[in-house]
Design a protein around this motif. Structure first.
Motif, PDB file in Angstrom:
ATOM      1  N   ASN A  66       0.968  -1.255  -0.082  1.00 20.99           N
ATOM      2  CA  ASN A  66       0.182   0.156   0.223  1.00 20.99           C
ATOM      3  C   ASN A  66       0.751   1.312   0.073  1.00 20.99           C
ATOM      4  O   ASN A  66       0.631   2.239  -0.527  1.00 20.99           O
ATOM      5  N   ASN A  67       1.996   1.050   0.572  1.00 13.81           N
ATOM      6  CA  ASN A  67       3.053   2.048   0.750  1.00 13.81           C
ATOM      7  C   ASN A  67       3.900   2.516  -0.373  1.00 13.81           C
ATOM      8  O   ASN A  67       4.709   3.496  -0.754  1.00 13.81           O
ATOM      9  N   ARG A  68       3.826   1.283  -1.442  1.00 11.53           N
ATOM     10  CA  ARG A  68       4.874   1.508  -2.388  1.00 11.53           C
ATOM     11  C   ARG A  68       4.283   1.706  -3.690  1.00 11.53           C
ATOM     12  O   ARG A  68       5.056   1.458  -4.841  1.00 11.53           O
ATOM     13  N   MET A  69       2.900   2.027  -3.682  1.00 13.00           N
ATOM     14  CA  MET A  69       2.225   2.004  -5.218  1.00 13.00           C
ATOM     15  C   MET A  69       2.024   3.654  -5.107  1.00 13.00           C
ATOM     16  O   MET A  69       1.754   4.351  -4.491  1.00 13.00           O
ATOM     17  N   TYR A  70       2.145   4.021  -6.536  1.00  3.24           N
ATOM     18  CA  TYR A  70       2.142   5.414  -6.898  1.00  3.24           C
ATOM     19  C   TYR A  70       1.402   5.417  -8.348  1.00  3.24           C
ATOM     20  O   TYR A  70       1.433   4.580  -9.127  1.00  3.24           O
ATOM     21  N   ILE A 171       0.799   3.482 -13.462  1.00  2.31           N
ATOM     22  CA  ILE A 171       0.971   3.117 -11.914  1.00  2.31           C
ATOM     23  C   ILE A 171       2.034   2.488 -11.840  1.00  2.31           C
ATOM     24  O   ILE A 171       2.645   1.769 -12.641  1.00  2.31           O
ATOM     25  N   PHE A 172       2.903   2.777 -10.647  1.00  2.71           N
ATOM     26  CA  PHE A 172       4.140   2.046 -10.435  1.00  2.71           C
ATOM     27  C   PHE A 172       4.248   1.704  -8.918  1.00  2.71           C
ATOM     28  O   PHE A 172       3.897   2.161  -8.288  1.00  2.71           O
ATOM     29  N   CYS A 173       4.713   0.486  -8.881  1.00  3.48           N
ATOM     30  CA  CYS A 173       5.118  -0.165  -7.799  1.00  3.48           C
ATOM     31  C   CYS A 173       6.598  -0.325  -7.352  1.00  3.48           C
ATOM     32  O   CYS A 173       7.489  -0.742  -8.143  1.00  3.48           O
ATOM     33  N   ASP A 174       7.038   0.447  -6.453  1.00  3.17           N
ATOM     34  CA  ASP A 174       8.433   0.480  -5.997  1.00  3.17           C
ATOM     35  C   ASP A 174       8.901  -0.673  -4.837  1.00  3.17           C
ATOM     36  O   ASP A 174       8.405  -0.319  -3.662  1.00  3.17           O
ATOM     37  N   TRP A 175       9.799  -1.589  -5.129  1.00  2.97           N
ATOM     38  CA  TRP A 175      10.104  -2.514  -4.002  1.00  2.97           C
ATOM     39  C   TRP A 175      11.310  -2.339  -3.517  1.00  2.97           C
ATOM     40  O   TRP A 175      11.973  -2.879  -2.796  1.00  2.97           O
ATOM     41  N   ALA A 176      12.005  -1.124  -3.727  1.00  2.67           N
ATOM     42  CA  ALA A 176      13.258  -0.823  -3.297  1.00  2.67           C
ATOM     43  C   ALA A 176      13.387  -0.509  -1.796  1.00  2.67           C
ATOM     44  O   ALA A 176      12.417  -0.193  -1.083  1.00  2.67           O
ATOM     45  N   LYS A 177      14.365  -0.942  -1.198  1.00  2.00           N
ATOM     46  CA  LYS A 177      14.300  -0.619   0.277  1.00  2.00           C
ATOM     47  C   LYS A 177      14.044   0.495   1.045  1.00  2.00           C
ATOM     48  O   LYS A 177      13.124   0.292   2.195  1.00  2.00           O
ATOM     49  N   ASP A 178      14.058   1.628   0.456  1.00  2.00           N
ATOM     50  CA  ASP A 178      13.776   2.905   1.201  1.00  2.00           C
ATOM     51  C   ASP A 178      12.556   3.318   0.551  1.00  2.00           C
ATOM     52  O   ASP A 178      11.895   4.385   0.500  1.00  2.00           O
ATOM     53  N   ALA A 179      11.731   2.657  -0.294  1.00  2.00           N
ATOM     54  CA  ALA A 179      10.642   3.080  -0.901  1.00  2.00           C
ATOM     55  C   ALA A 179       9.483   3.156  -0.087  1.00  2.00           C
ATOM     56  O   ALA A 179       9.461   2.492   1.138  1.00  2.00           O
ATOM     57  N   GLY A 180       8.374   4.285  -0.416  1.00  2.00           N
ATOM     58  CA  GLY A 180       7.383   4.624   0.474  1.00  2.00           C
ATOM     59  C   GLY A 180       7.542   5.467   1.389  1.00  2.00           C
ATOM     60  O   GLY A 180       6.546   5.962   2.066  1.00  2.00           O
ATOM     61  N   GLU A 181       8.742   6.175   1.722  1.00  2.00           N
ATOM     62  CA  GLU A 181       9.111   6.992   2.715  1.00  2.00           C
ATOM     63  C   GLU A 181       8.337   8.317   2.259  1.00  2.00           C
ATOM     64  O   GLU A 181       7.943   9.303   3.015  1.00  2.00           O
ATOM     65  N   SER A 182       8.346   8.699   1.151  1.00  2.00           N
ATOM     66  CA  SER A 182       7.671   9.959   0.441  1.00  2.00           C
ATOM     67  C   SER A 182       6.137   9.456  -0.138  1.00  2.00           C
ATOM     68  O   SER A 182       6.088   8.402  -0.710  1.00  2.00           O
ATOM     69  N   ASN A 183       5.213  10.464  -0.127  1.00  2.00           N
ATOM     70  CA  ASN A 183       3.997  10.383  -0.893  1.00  2.00           C
ATOM     71  C   ASN A 183       4.235  10.431  -2.151  1.00  2.00           C
ATOM     72  O   ASN A 183       3.141  10.319  -3.079  1.00  2.00           O
TER      73      ASN A 183
END
Length: 217
Positions: A66-70, A171-183
């Motif tokens: 949920n936090n990794r989707m843009y 739509i983009f999903c980021d699985w990088a370690k630091d992904a999801g920290e920003s909106n």
């Protein structure tokens, strides 16, 4: 990945209404900006990613995705008074144009060196609330499993009341370690390549039109 689209539709023009300041930012920074779907306004948006599930043992499953989707919303509507009124309420908006395949290609090229990511572009389906809930149940397996295709499709569902928007979503999903920290997720893009047309809000005065025209040339 393309969803809910035929191959012949990929070269279709799509449009997005943004503020004058956002347009200038796009051309100055040369970055396109996607936002987390949880920031979208409709209360039914992102409803599948918010779902709390249990596995076969009755244990609750937490989804970090949920936090990794843009995402970013565009429309197939070439000209719509309703869209101008919604997205340019102060009559300071501009409509930019590209094509479906150009939009996805811009993201794919910018993230070509990222191994832990998935991207897609798709057409939104507009359903009744009953059908939306039914589709939500059908998205997951009995063990709470879901594919990337299922995740992306879940973000291409919207209530029928919004059918006039006729949306296309990146739509983009980021699985990088630091992904999801920003909106926000920003990626490098050449605005002159991506944007093929700019239209000023037709409701502005002639004087204001000339000012904007001079500044965006």
């Amino acid at each position: 990945m393309y969803l809910n689209l035929d191959k012949k539709e990929l070269h279709q023009h799509i449009y997005r209404t943004i503020s004058y300041d956002r347009l200038i930012e796009l051309f100055q920074t040369k970055q396109n900006t996607l936002v987390k779907p949880q920031l979208w306004e409709d209360t039914f948006e992102n409803f599948i990613l918010k779902t709390k599930l249990k596995n076969g043992a009755g244990e609750q499953i937490e989804y970090d995705v949920n936090n990794r989707m843009y995402g970013q919303c565009w429309t197939l509507e070439k000209s719509s008074d309703a869209m101008w009124r919604i997205y340019s309420s102060k009559k300071d908006g501009l409509r930019i144009r590209t094509t479906i395949d150009q939009l996805l290609d811009s993201l794919c090229l910018a993230t070509i060196d990222k191994n832990q990511c998935e991207h897609c572009v798709g057409k939104v389906e507009y359903l009744s609330e009953t059908k939306l809930l039914r589709r939500a149940r059908d998205t997951f397996t009995q063990h709470g499993e879901i594919t990337f295709g299922g995740l992306f499709k879940s973000l291409l569902l919207k209530r029928r009341a919004f059918k006039h928007e006729n949306e296309i979503r990146l739509i983009f999903c980021d699985w990088a370690k630091d992904a999801g920290e920003s909106n926000l997720f920003k990626y490098e893009v050449d605005p002159h390549e991506l944007i093929t047309q700019i239209m000023i809000d037709p409701r502005v005065s002639y004087e204001e039109f000339k000012k904007i025209e001079i500044n965006i040339r």
